[in-house]
Design a protein around this motif. Structure first.
Motif, PDB file in Angstrom:
ATOM      1  N   THR A 159      -3.667  -1.035  -3.478  1.00 35.04           N
ATOM      2  CA  THR A 159      -3.914  -1.755  -2.297  1.00 35.04           C
ATOM      3  C   THR A 159      -3.003  -0.691  -1.146  1.00 35.04           C
ATOM      4  O   THR A 159      -2.587   0.185  -1.170  1.00 35.04           O
ATOM      5  CB  THR A 159      -2.872  -2.370  -2.159  1.00 35.04           C
ATOM      6  OG1 THR A 159      -1.712  -2.161  -2.860  1.00 35.04           O
ATOM      7  CG2 THR A 159      -3.349  -3.504  -3.708  1.00 35.04           C
ATOM      8  N   ALA A 160      -3.833  -1.028   0.195  1.00 39.16           N
ATOM      9  CA  ALA A 160      -2.861   0.034   1.369  1.00 39.16           C
ATOM     10  C   ALA A 160      -2.143  -0.246   1.482  1.00 39.16           C
ATOM     11  O   ALA A 160      -1.467   1.238   1.803  1.00 39.16           O
ATOM     12  CB  ALA A 160      -4.259  -0.007   2.510  1.00 39.16           C
ATOM     13  N   GLU A 161      -1.057  -0.922   1.379  1.00 38.28           N
ATOM     14  CA  GLU A 161      -0.025  -1.590   1.504  1.00 38.28           C
ATOM     15  C   GLU A 161       0.745  -0.501   0.772  1.00 38.28           C
ATOM     16  O   GLU A 161       2.038  -0.500   1.252  1.00 38.28           O
ATOM     17  CB  GLU A 161       0.542  -2.745   1.447  1.00 38.28           C
ATOM     18  CG  GLU A 161      -0.377  -3.821   2.384  1.00 38.28           C
ATOM     19  CD  GLU A 161      -1.536  -3.857   2.486  1.00 38.28           C
ATOM     20  OE1 GLU A 161      -2.668  -4.411   3.143  1.00 38.28           O
ATOM     21  OE2 GLU A 161      -2.380  -3.943   1.098  1.00 38.28           O
ATOM     22  N   ARG A 162       0.566  -0.036  -0.599  1.00 37.33           N
ATOM     23  CA  ARG A 162       1.396   0.550  -1.207  1.00 37.33           C
ATOM     24  C   ARG A 162       1.589   2.252  -1.277  1.00 37.33           C
ATOM     25  O   ARG A 162       2.080   2.370  -1.492  1.00 37.33           O
ATOM     26  CB  ARG A 162       0.813   0.265  -3.249  1.00 37.33           C
ATOM     27  CG  ARG A 162       1.394  -1.068  -3.240  1.00 37.33           C
ATOM     28  CD  ARG A 162       1.002  -1.574  -4.671  1.00 37.33           C
ATOM     29  NE  ARG A 162       2.084  -0.429  -5.981  1.00 37.33           N
ATOM     30  CZ  ARG A 162       1.534   0.097  -6.944  1.00 37.33           C
ATOM     31  NH1 ARG A 162       0.581  -0.287  -6.863  1.00 37.33           N
ATOM     32  NH2 ARG A 162       2.704   0.875  -7.103  1.00 37.33           N
ATOM     33  N   PHE A 163      -0.024   2.031  -0.038  1.00 38.72           N
ATOM     34  CA  PHE A 163      -0.040   3.932   0.054  1.00 38.72           C
ATOM     35  C   PHE A 163      -0.528   4.553   1.279  1.00 38.72           C
ATOM     36  O   PHE A 163      -1.044   4.233   1.624  1.00 38.72           O
ATOM     37  CB  PHE A 163      -1.315   4.527  -1.119  1.00 38.72           C
ATOM     38  CG  PHE A 163      -0.926   3.949  -2.596  1.00 38.72           C
ATOM     39  CD1 PHE A 163       0.024   5.069  -2.873  1.00 38.72           C
ATOM     40  CD2 PHE A 163      -1.374   2.881  -3.089  1.00 38.72           C
ATOM     41  CE1 PHE A 163      -0.185   4.300  -4.430  1.00 38.72           C
ATOM     42  CE2 PHE A 163      -1.476   2.567  -4.966  1.00 38.72           C
ATOM     43  CZ  PHE A 163      -0.238   3.335  -5.020  1.00 38.72           C
ATOM     44  N   PRO A 164       1.161   4.048   2.417  1.00 33.21           N
ATOM     45  CA  PRO A 164       0.487   3.824   3.208  1.00 33.21           C
ATOM     46  C   PRO A 164       0.849   5.521   4.045  1.00 33.21           C
ATOM     47  O   PRO A 164      -0.258   5.703   5.058  1.00 33.21           O
ATOM     48  CB  PRO A 164       1.886   3.814   4.039  1.00 33.21           C
ATOM     49  CG  PRO A 164       2.882   3.324   3.190  1.00 33.21           C
ATOM     50  CD  PRO A 164       1.757   3.171   1.679  1.00 33.21           C
ATOM     51  N   HIS A 165       0.526   5.877   3.340  1.00 36.21           N
ATOM     52  CA  HIS A 165       0.288   7.426   4.075  1.00 36.21           C
ATOM     53  C   HIS A 165      -0.738   8.447   3.098  1.00 36.21           C
ATOM     54  O   HIS A 165      -1.984   9.589   3.404  1.00 36.21           O
ATOM     55  CB  HIS A 165       1.398   8.514   3.260  1.00 36.21           C
ATOM     56  CG  HIS A 165       2.562   8.866   3.779  1.00 36.21           C
ATOM     57  ND1 HIS A 165       3.294   8.471   5.003  1.00 36.21           N
ATOM     58  CD2 HIS A 165       3.636   7.947   2.999  1.00 36.21           C
ATOM     59  CE1 HIS A 165       3.735   8.370   5.168  1.00 36.21           C
ATOM     60  NE2 HIS A 165       4.965   7.387   3.959  1.00 36.21           N
ATOM     61  N   ALA A 166      -2.078   7.479   2.317  1.00 39.43           N
ATOM     62  CA  ALA A 166      -3.090   8.018   1.747  1.00 39.43           C
ATOM     63  C   ALA A 166      -4.832   7.685   2.805  1.00 39.43           C
ATOM     64  O   ALA A 166      -4.124   6.147   3.567  1.00 39.43           O
ATOM     65  CB  ALA A 166      -3.455   7.427   0.283  1.00 39.43           C
ATOM     66  N   ASP A 167      -5.478   8.476   2.973  1.00 40.43           N
ATOM     67  CA  ASP A 167      -6.336   8.506   3.695  1.00 40.43           C
ATOM     68  C   ASP A 167      -7.070   6.855   3.699  1.00 40.43           C
ATOM     69  O   ASP A 167      -7.874   6.527   4.497  1.00 40.43           O
ATOM     70  CB  ASP A 167      -7.045   9.158   4.225  1.00 40.43           C
ATOM     71  CG  ASP A 167      -6.174  10.762   4.439  1.00 40.43           C
ATOM     72  OD1 ASP A 167      -6.322  10.720   5.685  1.00 40.43           O
ATOM     73  OD2 ASP A 167      -6.048  11.580   4.711  1.00 40.43           O
TER      74      ASP A 167
END
Length: 384
Positions: free
Chosen positions: A239-247
């Motif tokens: 999920t985007a919430e778990r990986f805020p630094h990923a594009d």
């Protein structure tokens, strides 16, 4: 010059002439690579750096001289002064050579267009003549649109075509490099040495496995200038919430995602799943791709078991030799953040042909040469 593109673009839009000092050669422990620039405008405003502070004052005065006199481009070399460490020179012990030239934006409108592309992240290359007959010195040609078009001239149509061809190749590889054109009857009887400044798309870091280590690694990868993708087949974890630094965060089977992903010689693939049902089909595919780095997490026992499974799947030994596993350098890392530093340190050492040893235990230049095919001008890896 692309390191200060935003300011140079503003000066060009204002039709403000400026002097541009470009690092065209380095040796030893010079701190900044070729292509780095310092510029001075007609108001005396300076932007950029060419030595990290060692010779800035002398280069600034040379820029003012060239700008005010309108004289042709000049070359100047700087090195360490043994007699006086406070004299003009590189106290780090290296040497560098700079080209200083006056730029009148009205004379090179294509340069304004090229500089405009850089802050927007659009791929562009600018070829600059740094050696050759005086009448050619400092001339530029820009390549746009991923290499499909060019503007500007170096003196003849055949030289321009040859230069554009070289710049396109460097743009595809994400390289800033010196090249030579001319010296033959087909292009130009006089040989020209060019420095091709390149802004390419950022290199990619593909992280497979939506685990805590991936969260820390995505942050470290982004710091180094990578465009980071995290991929995992489990939607509850990816999920985007778990990986805020990923594009981007992708839900899908890793090998299926990799099958359609755009990769090149600068791509780093980090497999953090240590689960055979994901790892084997993924690594089998990855090891057959022309990427720059492939690493996989797991214990030594996991690694040996993985290698046997890959052999059984038909992966040849020369491909298996590319696999960095267990992933990372021996830093004594335990936490996800420490492990991310261990992994990125190995990527840097592999990319830059570093030893991974403490600098106090190795001899030679601190700032080693960079493998030409693996470097992005817009995504320089951090090195000691």
């Amino acid at each position: 010059m692309l390191n200060i593109a935003d300011t140079l673009y503003r000066w060009c839009r204002e039709a403000r002439p400026f002097a541009l000092a470009t690092v065209i050669r380095v040796s030893g422990s010079a701190p900044l690579p070729p292509g780095t620039a310092l510029a001075v405008d007609t108001h005396g405003e300076a932007v950029g750096s060419i030595s990290g502070g060692c010779v800035e004052g002398a280069v600034y005065e040379l820029c003012r001289q060239v700008l005010e006199s309108g004289e042709p481009p000049v070359r100047a070399a700087f090195g360490y002064s043994d007699d006086d460490a406070f004299a003009v020179g590189l106290t780090c012990g290296g040497e560098l050579e700079v080209l200083v030239q006056r730029i009148d934006p009205a004379d090179q409108p294509h340069l304004t267009t090229a500089l405009e592309q850089v802050p927007a992240g659009v791929p562009v290359s600018v070829a600059q003549v740094i050696d050759g007959p005086q009448r050619f010195l400092g001339r530029t040609l820009s390549v746009f649109g991923g290499g499909s078009a060019y503007d500007g001239t170096l003196g003849s149509r055949r030289v321009d075509r040859a230069t554009a061809s070289q710049a396109r190749a460097l743009l595809r590889a994400g390289r800033t490099a010196r090249v030579e054109v001319g010296g033959d009857a087909d292009t130009c009887p006089e040989k020209l040495t060019l420095l091709v400044h390149t802004q390419a798309a950022p290199p990619r870091m593909l992280i497979f496995g939506a685990v805590d280590f991936a969260a820390a690694l995505s942050q470290a990868g982004r710091l180094l200038g990578y465009r980071v993708t995290v991929c995992d087949a489990r939607p509850v974890f990816a999920t985007a919430e778990r990986f805020p630094h990923a594009d981007e965060v992708v839900v899908g089977w890793p090998h299926r995602y990799l099958e359609s992903a755009e990769v090149d010689a600068r791509t780093a693939i980090c497999v953090l799943t240590h689960d055979a049902k994901f790892d084997i089909p993924l690594l089998r595919m990855a090891l057959d791709l022309p990427v720059g780095y492939i690493g996989a997490m797991g214990s030594r026992r996991t690694h040996e078991h993985r290698r046997e499974r890959l052999r059984e799947a038909g992966v040849p030994e020369e491909h298996l030799a590319r696999l960095r596993s267990p992933i990372g350098l021996d830093l004594g890392a335990h936490t996800p953040e420490e492990t991310a530093i261990s992994i990125t340190a190995e990527i840097i050492a592999h990319t830059r042909n570093g030893t991974g040893l403490p600098l106090s235990r190795v001899s030679g230049p601190i700032h080693g040469s960079v493998p030409a095919a693996q470097v992005s001008s817009t995504a320089p890896l951090l090195a000691a």
